[in-house]
Design an enzyme around this catalytic site. Structure first.
Site, PDB file in Angstrom:
ATOM      1  N   ASP A  88       0.860  -1.179   0.000  1.00 24.22           N
ATOM      2  CA  ASP A  88       0.000   0.000   0.000  1.00 24.22           C
ATOM      3  C   ASP A  88       0.906   1.242   0.000  1.00 24.22           C
ATOM      4  OD1 ASP A  88      -2.338   1.631   0.444  1.00 24.22           O
ATOM      5  OD2 ASP A  88      -1.798   1.713   2.561  1.00 24.22           O
ATOM      6  N   ASP A  90      -0.299   5.041   0.942  1.00 25.69           N
ATOM      7  CA  ASP A  90      -0.570   6.040   1.976  1.00 25.69           C
ATOM      8  C   ASP A  90      -0.447   5.443   3.374  1.00 25.69           C
ATOM      9  OD1 ASP A  90      -1.202   8.225   0.201  1.00 25.69           O
ATOM     10  OD2 ASP A  90      -3.071   7.185  -0.243  1.00 25.69           O
TER      11      ASP A  90
END
Length: 296
Positions: A88, A90
């Protein structure tokens, strides 16, 4: 004889060193063998038997050393080094939440941040939450995206994680519910083989408040993981995923090693393997890499 499990202890090297007393207690708890030092004062492996009746659970081990800011990861010894990495972006590879940063600069940060938090905690459907946040950007100047780039901070160890796994023939991908404008730059900075995200619709230099392509959400993240494993010719057991939000849960659950990284409470309830104190280097220690094998 090689023991079938290993307990990996990792601390955040910026906050101090791994106490010898913690290593001794951990070894006793899992009836482990002599520790193997992965990084002096930072990480050790403790080979141990398979968990059985009366053995401490992963949650018990984690809780036992939390006050020392030490992460405890109980893992199978076999097949530790993974052939695929899906991360991922963020609050995982980045310290920032890019959409929140963008909204702050455009004057709608508080409202967007409330939706982000609810979505990442699993309180709101990801697709609906993303559409609601993007709609708040309607009519705003797209040049603000460039200003957000200047504010982004890549996590310590992110490039090392990617480059070390690539040096050992792993395929690496940055797969985000954020936007391709940012995944493009972050992937290039860290050296990911590929990147995927959502695409903001822009007309005449203005954000339209809509997306320019189908939403990349939790299911799409899992699909990218499955595709990458198939292309690499390995089973999902040979993959590593990492993320912090509810939209990461499908890929975290499916991977051979899914790590909840400084994750939201809802994610920590679902994923047993967690890094709550250390940095991204812990993902390499979890695979048995010693610090001297790291590639930057």
């Amino acid at each position: 004889m090689t023991l079938p499990y290993v307990l990996t202890l990792v601390t955040n090297r910026e906050n101090g060193t791994l106490p010898t007393a913690v290593i001794d207690v951990a070894r006793n708890m899992v009836k482990g063998a002599k520790p193997n030092i992965l990084s002096p004062g930072e990480a050790v492996d403790i080979p141990c038997p398979a968990p059985g009746a009366g053995s401490p659970s992963a949650a018990t081990l984690r809780a036992s050393f939390a006050r020392h800011q030490v992460d405890a990861l109980l893992l199978k010894n076999r097949g530790r080094r993974k052939a695929v990495l899906v991360a991922d972006m963020d609050s995982t590879i980045l310290k920032n939440e890019t959409l929140d940063e963008l909204a702050d600069l455009l004057g709608c940060g508080d409202e967007v941040r409330r939706i982000t938090e609810a979505s990442m905690n699993g309180e709101l459907d990801f697709d609906a939450a993303l559409q609601a946040r993007v709609a708040l950007l309607k009519g705003k100047n797209a040049d603000t995206l460039k200003k957000v780039l200047e504010k982004l901070v890549i996590q310590d160890g992110a490039k090392t994680l990617v480059q070390t796994m690539k040096a050992h023939n792993a395929r690496t991908a940055l797969v985000s519910g954020g936007f391709t404008y940012f995944t493009h730059h972050v992937a290039a900075a860290c050296g990911f083989d590929e990147h995927h995200g959502n695409e903001l619709a822009i007309q005449n230099g203005v954000l339209t408040g809509e997306l320019a392509a189908p939403i990349l959400g939790p299911d799409a993240k899992l699909q990218h993981l499955e595709r990458l494993a198939a292309e690499r010719g390995v089973k999902l057991g040979a993959t590593l995923t990492t993320g912090d939000g509810a939209n990461d849960l499908p890929m975290l659950s499916a991977a051979g090693l899914g790590i909840a990284y400084h994750a939201k409470p809802h994610v920590r309830e679902e994923i047993a393997t967690q890094v709550n104190h250390a940095g991204l280097r812990a993902h390499l220690f979890a695979q048995g890499y010693p610090a001297q094998a790291f590639v930057s």
